[in-house]
Design a protein around this motif. Structure first.
Motif, PDB file in Angstrom:
ATOM      1  N   TYR A 186       0.851  -1.187   0.000  1.00 46.63           N
ATOM      2  CA  TYR A 186       0.000   0.000   0.000  1.00 46.63           C
ATOM      3  C   TYR A 186       0.893   1.246   0.000  1.00 46.63           C
ATOM      4  N   GLN A 187       0.336   2.335  -0.509  1.00 47.20           N
ATOM      5  CA  GLN A 187       1.018   3.627  -0.580  1.00 47.20           C
ATOM      6  C   GLN A 187       0.168   4.630   0.199  1.00 47.20           C
ATOM      7  N   GLN A 188       0.827   5.472   0.980  1.00 54.29           N
ATOM      8  CA  GLN A 188       0.075   6.477   1.727  1.00 54.29           C
ATOM      9  C   GLN A 188       0.736   7.851   1.597  1.00 54.29           C
ATOM     10  N   PHE A 189      -0.062   8.814   1.107  1.00 57.40           N
ATOM     11  CA  PHE A 189       0.364  10.203   1.050  1.00 57.40           C
ATOM     12  C   PHE A 189      -0.059  10.904   2.337  1.00 57.40           C
ATOM     13  N   PRO A 190       0.596  11.995   2.691  1.00 57.62           N
ATOM     14  CA  PRO A 190       0.196  12.741   3.887  1.00 57.62           C
ATOM     15  C   PRO A 190      -1.271  13.160   3.823  1.00 57.62           C
ATOM     16  N   SER A 191      -1.945  13.020   4.927  1.00 58.88           N
ATOM     17  CA  SER A 191      -3.346  13.417   5.083  1.00 58.88           C
ATOM     18  C   SER A 191      -4.305  12.603   4.206  1.00 58.88           C
ATOM     19  N   GLN A 192      -3.871  11.444   3.775  1.00 63.83           N
ATOM     20  CA  GLN A 192      -4.746  10.561   3.012  1.00 63.83           C
ATOM     21  C   GLN A 192      -4.684   9.155   3.592  1.00 63.83           C
ATOM     22  N   GLY A 193      -5.679   8.359   3.258  1.00 63.77           N
ATOM     23  CA  GLY A 193      -5.639   6.961   3.650  1.00 63.77           C
ATOM     24  C   GLY A 193      -4.748   6.159   2.721  1.00 63.77           C
ATOM     25  N   PRO A 194      -4.296   4.981   3.155  1.00 65.92           N
ATOM     26  CA  PRO A 194      -3.470   4.139   2.297  1.00 65.92           C
ATOM     27  C   PRO A 194      -4.208   3.747   1.016  1.00 65.92           C
ATOM     28  N   TYR A 249       5.379   3.698   2.015  1.00 67.75           N
ATOM     29  CA  TYR A 249       5.000   2.446   1.367  1.00 67.75           C
ATOM     30  C   TYR A 249       4.999   1.327   2.407  1.00 67.75           C
ATOM     31  N   TYR A 250       3.879   0.627   2.479  1.00 65.48           N
ATOM     32  CA  TYR A 250       3.703  -0.445   3.458  1.00 65.48           C
ATOM     33  C   TYR A 250       3.672  -1.805   2.763  1.00 65.48           C
ATOM     34  N   CYS A 251       4.426  -2.724   3.339  1.00 66.83           N
ATOM     35  CA  CYS A 251       4.405  -4.119   2.898  1.00 66.83           C
ATOM     36  C   CYS A 251       3.628  -4.922   3.932  1.00 66.83           C
TER      37      CYS A 251
END
Lengths: 114, 111
Positions: free
Chosen positions: B36-44, B86-88
């Motif tokens: 998953y990818q996460q930008f600031p102030s957004q959900g993954p 980035y989350y694994c």
């Protein structure tokens, strides 16, 4: 398709007050999740619903947190009373029923406890 | 559920290929690997998922060796907008799709 909707976007309350968050998942998504994300950490699952039934709430602090999804669509998460350590972003996600379906996240509610 | 280990942060420049490796030594037979990818102030945001060998979509590629004890997310020709966390994650695709997020890898792309 419209994404996961959450409100409010921001909330500031004092400790010991109560607060509620609302989530409307993507249409047709049977599974709904609530996560807590503390600054600098990854999201932590609080509760998972399948339609209107709870699948997993093992990490929900049940003495102060509650959640419901009465009609199997939108959901609310409540904190009562709030503690300072509850300051975080509360994320809602939804997914289609079935194995391997990716979760779609809303942009969350940022909660600040004074 | 298997625990994952990722680098805390990585830096890159625009136009370069970025490879983020994740270790999951205790991955189970039924576990899938998801990024998953996460930008600031957004959900993954879901990027890619795989079980073995190589998976490619319009955003990234996922390389998984035969022993499945690690995986590599490859982002071709990154741009400034790829700056994110980035989350694994690994988990049993056939169960509740319960995700356990670690702290992720913070990718910073410079011009």
């Amino acid at each position: 398709e419209a994404g996961v909707a959450q409100s409010p976007r921001y909330k500031i309350i004092e400790k010991r007050q109560s607060v509620a968050f609302w989530c409307n998942p993507i249409s047709g998504h049977a599974t709904l999740y609530w996560y807590q994300q503390i600054l600098g950490q990854g999201p932590k699952l609080l509760i998972q619903f399948q339609n209107n039934g709870v699948v997993d709430d093992s990490q929900l602090p049940k003495d102060r947190f509650s959640a419901e999804r009465l009609k199997g669509v939108d959901s609310t998460l409540k904190i009562q009373p709030a503690k300072l350590e509850d300051s975080a972003v509360y994320l809602c996600a939804s997914s289609r029923q079935g194995s391997g379906q990716p979760q779609h996240f809303g942009d969350g509610t940022r909660l600040s406890i004074l | 559920l298997a625990k994952t280990t990722q680098p805390i942060s990585m830096d890159s420049y625009e136009g370069q290929e970025v490879n983020i490796t994740c270790s999951h030594n205790n991955i189970a037979t039924n576990d899938y690997i998801t990024w998953y990818q996460q930008f600031p102030s957004q959900g993954p945001r879901f990027i890619i998922q795989g079980y073995k060998t190589k998976v490619t979509n319009e955003v990234a590629s996922l390389f998984i060796p035969a022993d499945r004890k690690s995986s590599t997310l490859s982002l071709p020709r990154v741009s400034l907008s790829d700056t994110a966390v980035y989350y694994c994650l690994v988990g049993d695709r056939g169960r509740t799709d319960k995700l356990i997020f670690g702290t992720g890898t913070r990718l910073q792309v410079f011009p």
